[in-house]
Design a protein around this motif. Sequence first.
Motif, PDB file in Angstrom:
ATOM      1  N   ALA A 191      -5.914   1.619   4.184  1.00 19.48           N
ATOM      2  CA  ALA A 191      -5.434   0.490   3.186  1.00 19.48           C
ATOM      3  C   ALA A 191      -6.592  -0.526   2.886  1.00 19.48           C
ATOM      4  CB  ALA A 191      -4.246  -0.176   3.586  1.00 19.48           C
TER       5      ALA A 191
ATOM      6  N   ARG B 161      -7.883   9.287  -1.934  1.00 15.54           N
ATOM      7  CA  ARG B 161      -7.324   9.523  -0.735  1.00 15.54           C
ATOM      8  C   ARG B 161      -6.843  10.920  -0.365  1.00 15.54           C
ATOM      9  NH1 ARG B 161      -3.834   5.133   1.538  1.00 15.54           N
ATOM     10  NH2 ARG B 161      -3.689   4.296  -0.287  1.00 15.54           N
TER      11      ARG B 161
ATOM     12  N   GLU C 260      -7.067   5.593  -6.496  1.00 15.59           N
ATOM     13  CA  GLU C 260      -6.822   5.397  -4.965  1.00 15.59           C
ATOM     14  C   GLU C 260      -6.373   6.539  -4.605  1.00 15.59           C
ATOM     15  OE1 GLU C 260      -5.133   1.863  -3.686  1.00 15.59           O
ATOM     16  OE2 GLU C 260      -6.189   2.028  -1.616  1.00 15.59           O
TER      17      GLU C 260
ATOM     18  N   VAL D 148       1.971  -1.119   4.050  1.00 12.68           N
ATOM     19  CA  VAL D 148       1.491  -2.308   4.490  1.00 12.68           C
ATOM     20  C   VAL D 148       1.337  -3.513   3.201  1.00 12.68           C
ATOM     21  CG1 VAL D 148       0.646  -2.011   6.662  1.00 12.68           C
ATOM     22  CG2 VAL D 148      -0.979  -1.983   4.610  1.00 12.68           C
ATOM     23  N   PRO D 149       1.742  -4.541   3.500  1.00 10.21           N
ATOM     24  CA  PRO D 149       1.462  -5.590   2.305  1.00 10.21           C
ATOM     25  C   PRO D 149       0.109  -5.870   2.245  1.00 10.21           C
ATOM     26  CG  PRO D 149       2.325  -6.603   3.842  1.00 10.21           C
ATOM     27  CD  PRO D 149       2.265  -5.306   4.360  1.00 10.21           C
ATOM     28  N   ARG D 150      -0.478  -5.875   0.611  1.00 12.63           N
ATOM     29  CA  ARG D 150      -1.915  -6.283   0.672  1.00 12.63           C
ATOM     30  C   ARG D 150      -2.065  -7.403  -0.401  1.00 12.63           C
ATOM     31  NH1 ARG D 150      -5.217  -0.609  -0.586  1.00 12.63           N
ATOM     32  NH2 ARG D 150      -3.813  -0.513  -2.212  1.00 12.63           N
ATOM     33  N   PHE D 151      -2.707  -8.188  -0.111  1.00 10.28           N
ATOM     34  CA  PHE D 151      -2.937  -9.699  -1.029  1.00 10.28           C
ATOM     35  C   PHE D 151      -1.600 -10.151  -1.564  1.00 10.28           C
ATOM     36  CE2 PHE D 151      -6.575  -6.339  -1.696  1.00 10.28           C
ATOM     37  CZ  PHE D 151      -7.427  -6.929  -0.921  1.00 10.28           C
TER      38      PHE D 151
ATOM     39  N   ASP E 246       0.720  -1.366   0.083  1.00 15.12           N
ATOM     40  CA  ASP E 246       0.018  -0.099   0.213  1.00 15.12           C
ATOM     41  C   ASP E 246       0.869   1.144  -0.054  1.00 15.12           C
ATOM     42  OD1 ASP E 246      -2.347   1.684   0.589  1.00 15.12           O
ATOM     43  OD2 ASP E 246      -1.524   1.834   2.383  1.00 15.12           O
TER      44      ASP E 246
ATOM     45  N   THR F  30       0.606   4.520   0.943  1.00 17.00           N
ATOM     46  CA  THR F  30       0.840   5.473   2.052  1.00 17.00           C
ATOM     47  C   THR F  30       1.247   4.802   3.240  1.00 17.00           C
ATOM     48  OG1 THR F  30      -1.693   5.382   2.056  1.00 17.00           O
ATOM     49  CG2 THR F  30      -0.838   7.258   1.182  1.00 17.00           C
ATOM     50  N   GLN F  31       0.605   3.608   3.799  1.00 12.29           N
ATOM     51  CA  GLN F  31       0.906   2.795   4.951  1.00 12.29           C
ATOM     52  C   GLN F  31       2.054   1.926   4.928  1.00 12.29           C
ATOM     53  OE1 GLN F  31      -3.808   2.335   6.334  1.00 12.29           O
ATOM     54  NE2 GLN F  31      -2.321   1.224   7.343  1.00 12.29           N
TER      55      GLN F  31
ATOM     56  N   ILE G  43      -5.453  -7.344   5.911  1.00 11.76           N
ATOM     57  CA  ILE G  43      -4.668  -6.040   5.537  1.00 11.76           C
ATOM     58  C   ILE G  43      -4.248  -5.596   6.886  1.00 11.76           C
ATOM     59  CG2 ILE G  43      -4.295  -3.883   4.547  1.00 11.76           C
ATOM     60  CD1 ILE G  43      -6.333  -5.163   2.204  1.00 11.76           C
ATOM     61  N   THR G  44      -3.110  -5.291   7.297  1.00 12.32           N
ATOM     62  CA  THR G  44      -2.737  -4.577   8.556  1.00 12.32           C
ATOM     63  C   THR G  44      -3.295  -3.208   8.649  1.00 12.32           C
ATOM     64  OG1 THR G  44      -0.755  -6.194   8.543  1.00 12.32           O
ATOM     65  CG2 THR G  44      -1.119  -4.662  10.542  1.00 12.32           C
ATOM     66  N   LEU G  45      -3.932  -2.797   9.791  1.00 11.68           N
ATOM     67  CA  LEU G  45      -4.164  -1.560  10.089  1.00 11.68           C
ATOM     68  C   LEU G  45      -3.539  -0.861  11.023  1.00 11.68           C
ATOM     69  CD1 LEU G  45      -8.019  -1.187   9.281  1.00 11.68           C
ATOM     70  CD2 LEU G  45      -6.256  -0.520   7.763  1.00 11.68           C
ATOM     71  N   LEU G  46      -2.771   0.412  10.946  1.00 17.96           N
ATOM     72  CA  LEU G  46      -2.242   1.066  12.203  1.00 17.96           C
ATOM     73  C   LEU G  46      -3.136   1.495  13.225  1.00 17.96           C
ATOM     74  CD1 LEU G  46       0.587   2.944   9.785  1.00 17.96           C
ATOM     75  CD2 LEU G  46       0.745   0.993  10.958  1.00 17.96           C
TER      76      LEU G  46
END
Lengths: 511, 152
Positions: free
Chosen positions: B40, A458, A454, A189-192, A184, A186-187, B27-30
């Motif tokens: 995300a 955002r 996206e 973090v991995p997605r899918f 992702d 901005t964060q 999906i990890t959220l902060l």
Amino acid sequence: MIEGILVGLGTALNPVNILFVFAGCLIGTFIGMLPGLGPMSAIALMIPVAASLEPATGIILMAAVYYGAIFGGSTSSILINAPGVASTVATSFDGYPMAKAGKAGKALAIAAYSSFSGGVIAAIFLLVAAPFLAAVSLSFHSADYFALMVLGLTAVAAFAGKGDVLKALLMTVIGLMLSTVGTDQTQGVPRFTLGLIDLTDGISFLLLVMATFALSEALIAILKPSGDNKRQEEMEASSNLGSMKVSGEEVREMAPVIGRSSVLGFIIGVLPGAGATIASFLAYGTEQRLAGPEKGKLFGKGSVRGLSAPETANNAAATGSFVPLLTLGIPGSGTTAIMLGALIGYGIQPGPRLYIDQPAVFWSVIVSMWIGNIVLLILNLPLIPYIAKVLAIPSRFLLPLILFFSLIGVYFVTFNTFDIQLMVLFGLVAVMLRFLDFPMAPMILGFILGGMMEENLRRALLINNDSWSFLWQRPLTFAILLIALFCLFAPMIWSNVQRLRKGADRAGEGG
Amino acid sequence: MLFSKDRIGGVLLLAFCIAYGFLSQNITLLPIQAKAAFTARTMPEVLMVLGIGLSLLIVIFPGVHERPQLAGFNWGRAALFLILMSVYGMTIRPLGFILSTSLFLMAGFAMLGERSPLKLFLVAVPLVVGFWLLMTQGLDVFIEPLPWFLKG
């Protein structure tokens, strides 16, 4: 504008770039001529080569391949009634009967002159329209861009064809879903990613395009039973072309058709979602109606007007489709979606700032369209009898080569063998979906626009303090979203109106 | 028609959208973003809803009632090609570009009906060597040409 044209001329007339225009036109004609392989596959196959070039050169090469492929598609339509591209289906209506009547050379020449005129006239329109639209769109905000992308996606689905709107919309959503795979933005973090390191950077655009178009086309050709008789027919058609001379009377008949079809094709091309295919059919239908009862009867039997109209319109539409790409950063068709992906690969973001930040790219693309059309005319007319021999290459050699070029094109970008396995998987899924008549172009468009959509959404939310009210409070955003809604529901409403009208007519006849 | 093209495609894509929806919940959220308007997960969740909705609509209201035609196609040959491509992906590094690609092309030509070993060799090998030369000498892209057992 004059300054821009000079910048464009300076870049486009660079000997290296001219060489690539020649190469692109030739390669595009070759690939476009092969039934099944269209501009999208042709451009996809060229991306790995273009990636190793300067941005302007790479884009010029791809634009030349695009025109070449459209031209090549019309050649196979005329000679063997097998349109390589959907936009040249209408060309075969009159081109093939002419070829069957022993006038294949004349049909090819009419197609070449019409394509040239359509492309050149539309490039003049592009020259005027693109900077104007780019200047207007400089005032656009993130919210407007988000709305524009929604419009682009819905328009593509809306123009998908009879009964296909839902399928096109679903495929667009699937493309958007695939665009969310990876880290992702901005964060972080991995997605899918399914825990796979190879997926942390997301799915490669090139991989998806190659698997969906080139690989699946070749696999479908492998699936189909081979027809040796057809090959023989193709070889014969490519060897007996006849004279390529066009008479003065035919030129006089073509001239007004070219004028009308260029304007029509360009306007249709500018609209997101509509494209060369719709433009060619509309131009054909319009000319048939305008021809009157006498000349109208000739349509479908080898009419000069019937051949000239779709050929002019599809080239004009191809040029027109560059307007939303270059000025708004929104591809209006599957082909320009692939070009957008390639531009992003170069680190170039098409949009209103393109002609300010990258004037060489912006103007050289426009100028190279003229050069490309001239090259197509002077190179392909005398060479067509020889280029047409490509139709005689046995498919047992051709198909494995297409598979090889698709696989190696993707492998050479990352040198990751995981990509080859992923490509095989996507190729298999694409074949299945194509067998079930699910369109692939909306998926590519969704995939390309997903990340940008996206990001803009955002950003718009951030600017608007996490409130979604910008969707209806900002007039421009709201207006674009309303048009998107109209695009979405207009085909459904139109088909219901037609059904009701037919029902009323039948009732009237009965009474 | 119960098993129409649209219905089969709709069911397959519905399954994909449901799987996507399940994965979106991983999906990890902060902690600080848990209450934000856009995280995300936002886009994936919206897409999941749209995807499931649209695929259900296709299953319930299919536009095409035609059944997929499966007879008369070379399914076995296509499956073999998929395997061949996958094997090519696995062998391109250990066997080197020239050997693995030549074998891939020769196998491909043979599977599509070319029976002459001489033609297989004469079409595949010069083409692969020429391509390798073009890439390495012309475009400066290094490609390992040899198998692991021939490297120094």
